[in-house]
Design a protein around this motif. Sequence first.
Motif, PDB file in Angstrom:
ATOM      1  N   UNK A 140       0.775  -1.232   0.000  1.00  0.00           N
ATOM      2  CA  UNK A 140       0.000   0.000   0.000  1.00  0.00           C
ATOM      3  C   UNK A 140       0.804   1.279   0.000  1.00  0.00           C
ATOM      4  N   UNK A 141       1.992   1.278   0.622  1.00  0.00           N
ATOM      5  CA  UNK A 141       2.729   2.538   0.729  1.00  0.00           C
ATOM      6  C   UNK A 141       3.326   2.991  -0.598  1.00  0.00           C
ATOM      7  N   UNK A 142       3.295   2.128  -1.627  1.00  0.00           N
ATOM      8  CA  UNK A 142       3.790   2.535  -2.941  1.00  0.00           C
ATOM      9  C   UNK A 142       2.694   3.206  -3.772  1.00  0.00           C
ATOM     10  N   UNK A 143       1.473   3.237  -3.263  1.00  0.00           N
ATOM     11  CA  UNK A 143       0.344   3.828  -3.990  1.00  0.00           C
ATOM     12  C   UNK A 143      -0.242   4.976  -3.176  1.00  0.00           C
ATOM     13  N   UNK A 144      -0.457   6.102  -3.836  1.00  0.00           N
ATOM     14  CA  UNK A 144      -1.064   7.252  -3.159  1.00  0.00           C
ATOM     15  C   UNK A 144      -2.296   7.698  -3.943  1.00  0.00           C
ATOM     16  N   UNK A 145      -3.409   7.839  -3.241  1.00  0.00           N
ATOM     17  CA  UNK A 145      -4.664   8.284  -3.851  1.00  0.00           C
ATOM     18  C   UNK A 145      -5.149   9.505  -3.087  1.00  0.00           C
ATOM     19  N   UNK A 146      -5.276  10.622  -3.777  1.00  0.00           N
ATOM     20  CA  UNK A 146      -5.712  11.861  -3.139  1.00  0.00           C
ATOM     21  C   UNK A 146      -6.968  12.376  -3.826  1.00  0.00           C
ATOM     22  N   UNK A 147      -7.935  12.768  -3.016  1.00  0.00           N
ATOM     23  CA  UNK A 147      -9.193  13.270  -3.547  1.00  0.00           C
ATOM     24  C   UNK A 147      -9.017  14.693  -4.062  1.00  0.00           C
ATOM     25  N   UNK A 148      -9.626  14.964  -5.211  1.00  0.00           N
ATOM     26  CA  UNK A 148      -9.589  16.292  -5.817  1.00  0.00           C
ATOM     27  C   UNK A 148     -11.011  16.640  -6.245  1.00  0.00           C
ATOM     28  N   UNK A 149     -11.742  17.284  -5.358  1.00  0.00           N
ATOM     29  CA  UNK A 149     -13.148  17.517  -5.638  1.00  0.00           C
ATOM     30  C   UNK A 149     -13.958  16.278  -5.289  1.00  0.00           C
ATOM     31  N   UNK A 150     -15.243  16.312  -5.621  1.00  0.00           N
ATOM     32  CA  UNK A 150     -16.137  15.227  -5.218  1.00  0.00           C
ATOM     33  C   UNK A 150     -15.871  13.935  -5.978  1.00  0.00           C
ATOM     34  N   UNK A 151     -15.587  14.032  -7.278  1.00  0.00           N
ATOM     35  CA  UNK A 151     -15.414  12.830  -8.098  1.00  0.00           C
ATOM     36  C   UNK A 151     -14.095  12.832  -8.864  1.00  0.00           C
ATOM     37  N   UNK A 152     -13.149  13.641  -8.416  1.00  0.00           N
ATOM     38  CA  UNK A 152     -11.842  13.693  -9.057  1.00  0.00           C
ATOM     39  C   UNK A 152     -10.757  13.203  -8.113  1.00  0.00           C
ATOM     40  N   UNK A 153      -9.773  12.506  -8.666  1.00  0.00           N
ATOM     41  CA  UNK A 153      -8.718  11.926  -7.840  1.00  0.00           C
ATOM     42  C   UNK A 153      -7.377  12.012  -8.562  1.00  0.00           C
ATOM     43  N   UNK A 154      -6.329  12.237  -7.774  1.00  0.00           N
ATOM     44  CA  UNK A 154      -4.956  12.197  -8.268  1.00  0.00           C
ATOM     45  C   UNK A 154      -4.288  10.955  -7.688  1.00  0.00           C
ATOM     46  N   UNK A 155      -3.632  10.191  -8.553  1.00  0.00           N
ATOM     47  CA  UNK A 155      -3.015   8.939  -8.135  1.00  0.00           C
ATOM     48  C   UNK A 155      -1.529   8.944  -8.480  1.00  0.00           C
ATOM     49  N   UNK A 156      -0.744   8.380  -7.594  1.00  0.00           N
ATOM     50  CA  UNK A 156       0.684   8.206  -7.842  1.00  0.00           C
ATOM     51  C   UNK A 156       1.059   6.779  -7.471  1.00  0.00           C
ATOM     52  N   UNK A 157       1.647   6.065  -8.430  1.00  0.00           N
ATOM     53  CA  UNK A 157       2.130   4.707  -8.188  1.00  0.00           C
ATOM     54  C   UNK A 157       3.642   4.699  -8.372  1.00  0.00           C
ATOM     55  N   UNK A 158       4.356   4.363  -7.315  1.00  0.00           N
ATOM     56  CA  UNK A 158       5.811   4.278  -7.405  1.00  0.00           C
ATOM     57  C   UNK A 158       6.211   2.930  -7.983  1.00  0.00           C
ATOM     58  N   UNK A 159       7.100   2.963  -8.960  1.00  0.00           N
ATOM     59  CA  UNK A 159       7.612   1.740  -9.569  1.00  0.00           C
ATOM     60  C   UNK A 159       8.843   1.282  -8.791  1.00  0.00           C
ATOM     61  N   UNK A 160       8.792   0.068  -8.299  1.00  0.00           N
ATOM     62  CA  UNK A 160       9.887  -0.490  -7.511  1.00  0.00           C
ATOM     63  C   UNK A 160      10.817  -1.259  -8.438  1.00  0.00           C
ATOM     64  N   UNK A 161      12.117  -0.951  -8.377  1.00  0.00           N
ATOM     65  CA  UNK A 161      13.058  -1.647  -9.254  1.00  0.00           C
ATOM     66  C   UNK A 161      13.622  -2.879  -8.561  1.00  0.00           C
ATOM     67  N   UNK A 162      14.542  -3.564  -9.236  1.00  0.00           N
ATOM     68  CA  UNK A 162      15.048  -4.833  -8.712  1.00  0.00           C
ATOM     69  C   UNK A 162      15.939  -4.672  -7.489  1.00  0.00           C
TER      70      UNK A 162
END
Length: 238
Positions: free
Chosen positions: A184-206
Amino acid sequence: DLFETHHPWVGQDSIRPKSIAREMWEGFLSFEDYVRRYGLARMEGVLLRYLSQVHSTLAHDLPETARNDEVLETIAFFRALLARVDSSLVEEWESLVNPQAAPVEPTDSGVPDRAPRRLDRRSFNARARAELHQLVLALSKRDFEAAAACVANEDWDPARFETALAPLFAGQAEVRADPEARKGHWTRIEERGELGFDLVQTLVDDTGEGGFQIEATVDLAEPRLPAGPMLRIQAIRE
């Protein structure tokens, strides 16, 4: 044994249909992974129909009291998987089973036909993570066509994904899609307005480090989850 009698092509294989969904969920297998593993190219429509039924059963038949976070994650996994597979396979199989029926697409997690007043945030978060993880899985295999099928915006085609990931792969790094990379800590979901969302997914390397990130948005037209992919990629950068 009865199944084998009517389907001699199974040979001596151990057929346990109920284990298919479990194997895909526990092994984080894509539709293409499973088809290749068992040589099911001629039966893709059957497999897709089965997975659609699994999702429908989980999404509609489970009581609300049984819908813990793991169940929601499971429902979201199969919904995200189905959303990016060619829907014509489902329609083809439906037409064989019932030629008079209209094409049926898999529906979302227990959402009634009447639009709800509020978005189910638990279901949304599970679905968003599942779609991001499907994208991570495609990128980990450098399958840029599959990556493009995971997102809603057409301007992110296979060539653009390949270009965006070129700096990462140029350093001989690999994108991981194992359980550690899906925590879960590699994914961030932030609300932007009632039905809008900003998402960030960190890519983990080897090496276990997270350098590159996928930046995406979701903008819903109504408080229900859409049938197809809902991610719109904004950038992939370090």
